[in-house]
Scaffold this active site. Structure first.
Site, PDB file in Angstrom:
ATOM      1  N   PRO A   1      -9.169   3.007   6.859  1.00  0.00           N
ATOM      2  CA  PRO A   1      -8.116   2.246   6.027  1.00  0.00           C
ATOM      3  C   PRO A   1      -6.802   2.464   6.518  1.00  0.00           C
ATOM      4  CG  PRO A   1      -9.096   4.165   4.780  1.00  0.00           C
ATOM      5  CD  PRO A   1      -9.831   3.914   6.340  1.00  0.00           C
TER       6      PRO A   1
ATOM      7  N   ARG B   1      -8.161  -1.436   8.672  1.00  0.00           N
ATOM      8  CA  ARG B   1      -6.915  -0.896   8.900  1.00  0.00           C
ATOM      9  C   ARG B   1      -5.841  -1.691   7.703  1.00  0.00           C
ATOM     10  NH1 ARG B   1      -2.903   0.859  13.591  1.00  0.00           N
ATOM     11  NH2 ARG B   1      -1.162   1.576  12.440  1.00  0.00           N
TER      12      ARG B   1
ATOM     13  N   ASP C   1      -0.312   5.850  -4.423  1.00  0.00           N
ATOM     14  CA  ASP C   1      -0.063   4.908  -3.411  1.00  0.00           C
ATOM     15  C   ASP C   1       1.013   3.852  -3.689  1.00  0.00           C
ATOM     16  OD1 ASP C   1      -2.254   5.992  -2.360  1.00  0.00           O
ATOM     17  OD2 ASP C   1      -3.785   4.490  -2.709  1.00  0.00           O
TER      18      ASP C   1
ATOM     19  N   GLU D   1       6.745  12.476   5.337  1.00  0.00           N
ATOM     20  CA  GLU D   1       6.704  11.250   6.095  1.00  0.00           C
ATOM     21  C   GLU D   1       8.099  11.070   7.002  1.00  0.00           C
ATOM     22  OE1 GLU D   1       3.955  10.166   6.910  1.00  0.00           O
ATOM     23  OE2 GLU D   1       2.691  10.695   5.522  1.00  0.00           O
TER      24      GLU D   1
ATOM     25  N   GLN E   1      -6.162  11.764   0.952  1.00  0.00           N
ATOM     26  CA  GLN E   1      -4.695  11.574   0.678  1.00  0.00           C
ATOM     27  C   GLN E   1      -4.687  10.047  -0.102  1.00  0.00           C
ATOM     28  OE1 GLN E   1      -1.755  11.487   3.566  1.00  0.00           O
ATOM     29  NE2 GLN E   1      -0.299  12.364   2.170  1.00  0.00           N
TER      30      GLN E   1
ATOM     31  N   HIS F   1       2.475  15.761  11.922  1.00  0.00           N
ATOM     32  CA  HIS F   1       2.339  16.430  10.371  1.00  0.00           C
ATOM     33  C   HIS F   1       2.064  17.948  10.639  1.00  0.00           C
ATOM     34  CE1 HIS F   1       3.113  13.029   7.747  1.00  0.00           C
ATOM     35  NE2 HIS F   1       2.267  12.188   8.339  1.00  0.00           N
TER      36      HIS F   1
ATOM     37  N   GLY G   1      -3.742   3.929   9.996  1.00  0.00           N
ATOM     38  CA  GLY G   1      -3.766   4.402  11.195  1.00  0.00           C
ATOM     39  C   GLY G   1      -4.242   5.793  11.721  1.00  0.00           C
TER      40      GLY G   1
ATOM     41  N   GLU H   1      -3.391  13.039   8.903  1.00  0.00           N
ATOM     42  CA  GLU H   1      -3.202  14.115   9.680  1.00  0.00           C
ATOM     43  C   GLU H   1      -3.943  15.476   9.217  1.00  0.00           C
ATOM     44  OE1 GLU H   1      -1.408  12.494   7.668  1.00  0.00           O
ATOM     45  OE2 GLU H   1      -0.349  13.954   6.040  1.00  0.00           O
TER      46      GLU H   1
ATOM     47  N   HIS I   1       2.556  10.955  15.699  1.00  0.00           N
ATOM     48  CA  HIS I   1       3.222  11.018  14.233  1.00  0.00           C
ATOM     49  C   HIS I   1       1.933  12.079  13.586  1.00  0.00           C
ATOM     50  CE1 HIS I   1       4.324   9.462  10.159  1.00  0.00           C
ATOM     51  NE2 HIS I   1       2.911   9.607  10.025  1.00  0.00           N
ATOM     52  N   GLU I   2       0.859  11.968  13.827  1.00  0.00           N
ATOM     53  CA  GLU I   2      -0.377  12.700  13.086  1.00  0.00           C
ATOM     54  C   GLU I   2      -0.091  14.331  13.665  1.00  0.00           C
ATOM     55  OE1 GLU I   2      -1.280  11.156  10.663  1.00  0.00           O
ATOM     56  OE2 GLU I   2      -0.897   9.087  11.261  1.00  0.00           O
TER      57      GLU I   2
ATOM     58  N   GLN J   1     -11.247  10.236   3.178  1.00  0.00           N
ATOM     59  CA  GLN J   1      -9.954  10.168   3.288  1.00  0.00           C
ATOM     60  C   GLN J   1      -9.344  10.793   1.809  1.00  0.00           C
ATOM     61  OE1 GLN J   1      -7.072   9.131   5.193  1.00  0.00           O
ATOM     62  NE2 GLN J   1      -6.082   9.593   3.250  1.00  0.00           N
TER      63      GLN J   1
ATOM     64  N   TYR K   1       8.870   6.837   4.951  1.00  0.00           N
ATOM     65  CA  TYR K   1       9.002   7.000   6.244  1.00  0.00           C
ATOM     66  C   TYR K   1      10.393   6.574   6.971  1.00  0.00           C
ATOM     67  CZ  TYR K   1       3.725   6.833   5.908  1.00  0.00           C
ATOM     68  OH  TYR K   1       2.624   7.170   5.629  1.00  0.00           O
TER      69      TYR K   1
HETATM   70  N1  BES Z   1      -0.476  10.765   6.042  1.00  0.00           N
HETATM   71  C1  BES Z   1      -0.415   9.338   6.253  1.00  0.00           C
HETATM   72  C2  BES Z   1      -1.386   8.306   5.598  1.00  0.00           C
HETATM   73  C3  BES Z   1      -1.506   8.291   4.364  1.00  0.00           C
HETATM   74  C4  BES Z   1      -0.326   8.261   3.454  1.00  0.00           C
HETATM   75  C5  BES Z   1      -2.630   8.235   3.773  1.00  0.00           C
HETATM   76  C6  BES Z   1      -0.101   7.990   2.071  1.00  0.00           C
HETATM   77  C7  BES Z   1      -2.576   8.218   2.469  1.00  0.00           C
HETATM   78  C8  BES Z   1      -1.889   8.145   1.472  1.00  0.00           C
HETATM   79  C9  BES Z   1      -0.464   9.194   7.850  1.00  0.00           C
HETATM   80  O1  BES Z   1       0.352  10.305   8.434  1.00  0.00           O
HETATM   81  C10 BES Z   1       0.327   7.770   8.178  1.00  0.00           C
HETATM   82  O2  BES Z   1       1.547   7.967   7.829  1.00  0.00           O
HETATM   83  N2  BES Z   1      -0.301   6.982   8.902  1.00  0.00           N
HETATM   84  C11 BES Z   1       0.350   5.796   9.336  1.00  0.00           C
HETATM   85  C12 BES Z   1       0.572   5.768  10.863  1.00  0.00           C
HETATM   86  C13 BES Z   1       2.229   6.012  10.991  1.00  0.00           C
HETATM   87  C14 BES Z   1       2.141   6.007  12.493  1.00  0.00           C
HETATM   88  C15 BES Z   1       3.141   5.561  10.445  1.00  0.00           C
HETATM   89  C16 BES Z   1      -0.621   4.627   9.022  1.00  0.00           C
HETATM   90  O3  BES Z   1      -1.726   4.828   8.639  1.00  0.00           O
HETATM   91  O4  BES Z   1      -0.374   3.621   9.224  1.00  0.00           O
HETATM   92 ZN    ZN Z   2       2.630  10.450   8.107  1.00  0.00          ZN
END
Ligand code: BES
Ligand code: ZN
Length: 632
Positions: A295, A584, A402, A347, A165, A328, A297, A300, A324-325, A163, A410
């Protein structure tokens, strides 16, 4: 005239920026404060990996060949990002010459940043050269999770996934770990026989036979230039099932049927997004359904989104996450945030696209529900956030990127696009978005580049539609601007009435019309309960609907929050099981937070965490360590 207008507008943006940073040194848009890399002196263009996967030592070991362009002839030191990497040697590889070893040094570690790797590049290197770094990762690499067989669905084989990002790629690859640099990549991964390696890239031919060490070589190639945070790998007992000629699912054999059924709409999703926002430019689109400790959801990773199994509810009700993914692939992977200050460009746009896909495939009502739930989460989150952290363009200097992952990029980001839609109309906004994805395809851009493009195209066509002060409020000011067009909560009015009736005792538990409820309606029903509910009423809910055992991880989560608030002990065995299997962060963090609010809850939280922690991903571990007052 146009130029004059633009100059005035640029002036306004500059003033907004100055206001934003009053009292501090000014932010430099487009400058990534989360990398050590000297990107103006050298640029990595291509990464070629050759790594062996060692499950016993929990290490990747091998080399990374970086094709590096020297942009500044005077620059002598190539600085890369690393974190917890053991670097054995660095050498220069040039055609027709033997490899030459290069002097290098690992600098001092800086909290969440890792350590700079400083490599001396000889003066006579002009244009491009290949720098080979021989290295291995550490078992605690923040971007990798190593699972024991017990943590997988099949229980027989170990599992590894990455992971990257936001800034975790550097914990498994030495590179310029900043989204403003885009690279193509190729890889040879040596994985133990019987397991399969996959990456966010085209899959090349695998060797038919293992080598002397029992390792099978898998080959990968990503021909499109991507930011480092999209480089991804997984190794495990992974099988594939096609959904359409260009889509499919990878997962453990035991999960394959359920996954293929849950995500049967995958092709329709891709086709819908293409129709709305232009061609899908990555060839295949597959999903990798991870073990439950994932960790996030979803992530992408290009061509191969990594997905939590907690979206497999059995009724396809949580597939907005897949939309969503997938989205991206346009917003994020095609047009990428240049720095983590610009994360909302990834986002916010993606949530907007996601809702459009959901509306097209599952109808307006479903999209309205997702919008309303999103607004509720945003408002709860805004109530807790510092004003400065409510800006779309967030100041993350000196902080872990983070920290910027809140509902603001979002849902506020999405609301900004819905606001634009309300001012120019959907057709016009769609045209704009398609042109935007074309114009900036395979580029990384920062907030002000987007705003300039918005002014020069959409807003130039619709003079007076949007005021500069409105843009400023959205991007550089806290809260939601008064001009926001908020989603109506009307879709949930019947649920609110039912809840009130049930709470007042005029509606019996057995008469709750749950048969007609979607997951979204259940979530709204549960998430808006009053803090205190009598134990007898909780018993009724639990006995009638078996909420603790819900197959739907989101519904179970909402129920457990109620149970914890009311110290409803009958739910605790299932709560414990939930926290022991699911990693998660979005689902487990609030449960631990709720538990920590009372001494008794805290005791339970600590005892569960002591057992659950080894099974969590490093990212979830570090979040929960901070919460539980634990160090390492
Ligand atoms: N790119 C993000 C996950 C992410 C963001 C990982 C920042 C690390 C740092 C991914 O697209 C995302 O937003 N996932 C969400 C689900 C989404 C439907 C809102 C999640 O993991 O909950
Ligand atoms: Zn996202």
């Amino acid at each position: 005239m146009r130029t004059l207008q633009l100059a005035a507008v640029a002036g306004l943006a500059a003033i907004a920026l100055m206001q934003e940073t009053q009292g501090q040194t000014a932010i430099q848009p487009g400058v990534d404060v989360h990398t050590f890399a000297n990107v103006d002196a050298f640029r990595v263009r291509h990464v070629n990996l050759d790594l062996a996967v060692d499950f016993t030592a929990r290490r990747l070991a091998g080399h990374a060949d970086l094709t590096v362009a020297r942009l500044n002839a005077k620059a002598g030191t190539l600085i890369l990002d690393t974190r917890d990497l053991d670097v054995r040697s660095v050498s220069l590889i040039r055609l027709g010459r033997p490899p030459a070893s290069l002097p290098f040094e690992l600098g001092k570690p800086r909290d969440f940043m890792g350590r700079p790797l400083e490599i001396q590049v000889p003066d006579d290197v002009r244009g491009e050269a290949v720098v080979r770094i021989d290295y291995q990762t550490r078992p605690e690499a923040s971007g990798l999770q190593w699972l024991t067989p017990e943590q997988t669905a099949g229980k027989k084989h170990p599992y590894l996934f990455s992971q990257s990002q936001a800034i975790h790629a550097r914990s498994w690859i030495p590179l310029q770990d900043t989204p403003q640099v885009r690279v193509t990549y190729s890889a040879t991964i040596h994985a133990p026989q019987g397991l399969r390696a996959v990456m966010s890239a085209a899959h090349g031919p695998a060797d038919a036979k293992p080598d002397a060490n029992g390792l099978v070589a898998y080959r990968f190639e990503m021909k499109e230039a991507i930011p480092s945070y999209l480089i991804a790998i997984a190794v495990g007992d992974i099988e594939f099932r096609a959904i359409s000629p260009r889509t499919g699912v990878y997962t453990e054999p035991a999960v394959l049927d359920a996954a293929a059924n849950e995500f049967a709409d995958l092709e329709r999703m891709v086709a819908t997004c293409e129709k709305l926002f232009g061609p899908y430019r990555w060839g295949r689109y597959d999903l990798l359904i991870l073990p439950p400790s994932a960790p996030f959801g979803g992530m992408e990773n290009p061509r191969l989104s990594f997905i939590t199994p907690t979206v497999i509810a059995g009724d396809r009700s949580l597939v907005a996450l897949i939309a969503h993914e997938l989205a991206h692939s346009w917003s994020g992977n095609l047009v990428t945030n240049a720095t983590w200050r610009d994360f909302w460009l990834n986002e916010g746009f993606t949530v907007y696209l996601e809702r459009r896909i959901v509306e097209a495939l599952y109808g307006k009502r479903r999209a309205q529900m997702e919008d309303a739930l999103g607004l509720q989460s945003l408002q709860r989150n805004l109530a807790e956030l510092e004003p400065a952290d409510q800006h779309l363009a967030i100041d993350l200097r000196g902080r872990d990127p983070d920290d910027g992952v809140t509902e603001v990029p979002y849902e506020k980001g999405k609301l900004f696009l819905q606001f634009l839609e309300s001012r120019v109309g959907r057709e016009e906004l769609d045209r704009f978005l398609r042109a935007y994805f074309d114009h900036f395809a395979f580029q990384s851009i920062y907030t002000e580049q987007f705003l300039d493009y918005l002014r020069e195209t959409l807003l130039a066509k619709k003079p007076g539609a949007v005021k500069e002060s409105e843009i400023r409020a959205w991007v550089y000011e806290p809260g939601l601007p008064g001009v926001a067009v908020l989603p109506s909560e009307e879709v949930f009015a019947p649920i609110d009435r039912v809840r009130s009736g049930w709470l007042a005792g005029s509606l019996a538990t057995a008469d709750l019309p749950v048969r007609e409820w979607s997951t979204q309606e259940w979530l709204h029903f549960l998430d808006n309960m009053p803090p205190q509910i009598p134990p007898a009423r909780l018993d009724e809910l639990e006995r009638t609907f078996r909420l603790s055992e819900s197959r739907n991880a989101e519904i179970a989560h909402s129920w457990f929050r109620i149970a914890i608030r009311n110290d409803y002990e009958p739910a605790y065995p299932k709560l414990t099981e939930y926290l022991m299997t699911i990693g998660r962060r979005k689902l487990v963090r609030p449960l631990y937070e709720d538990l920590m609010k009372t001494p008794k809850g805290a005791e339970l939280a600590r005892s569960i965490y002591a057992r659950a922690r080894p099974g969590y991903h490093p990212i979830t571990q570090s979040t929960l360590d901070a919460l539980m007052g634990r160090t390492g």
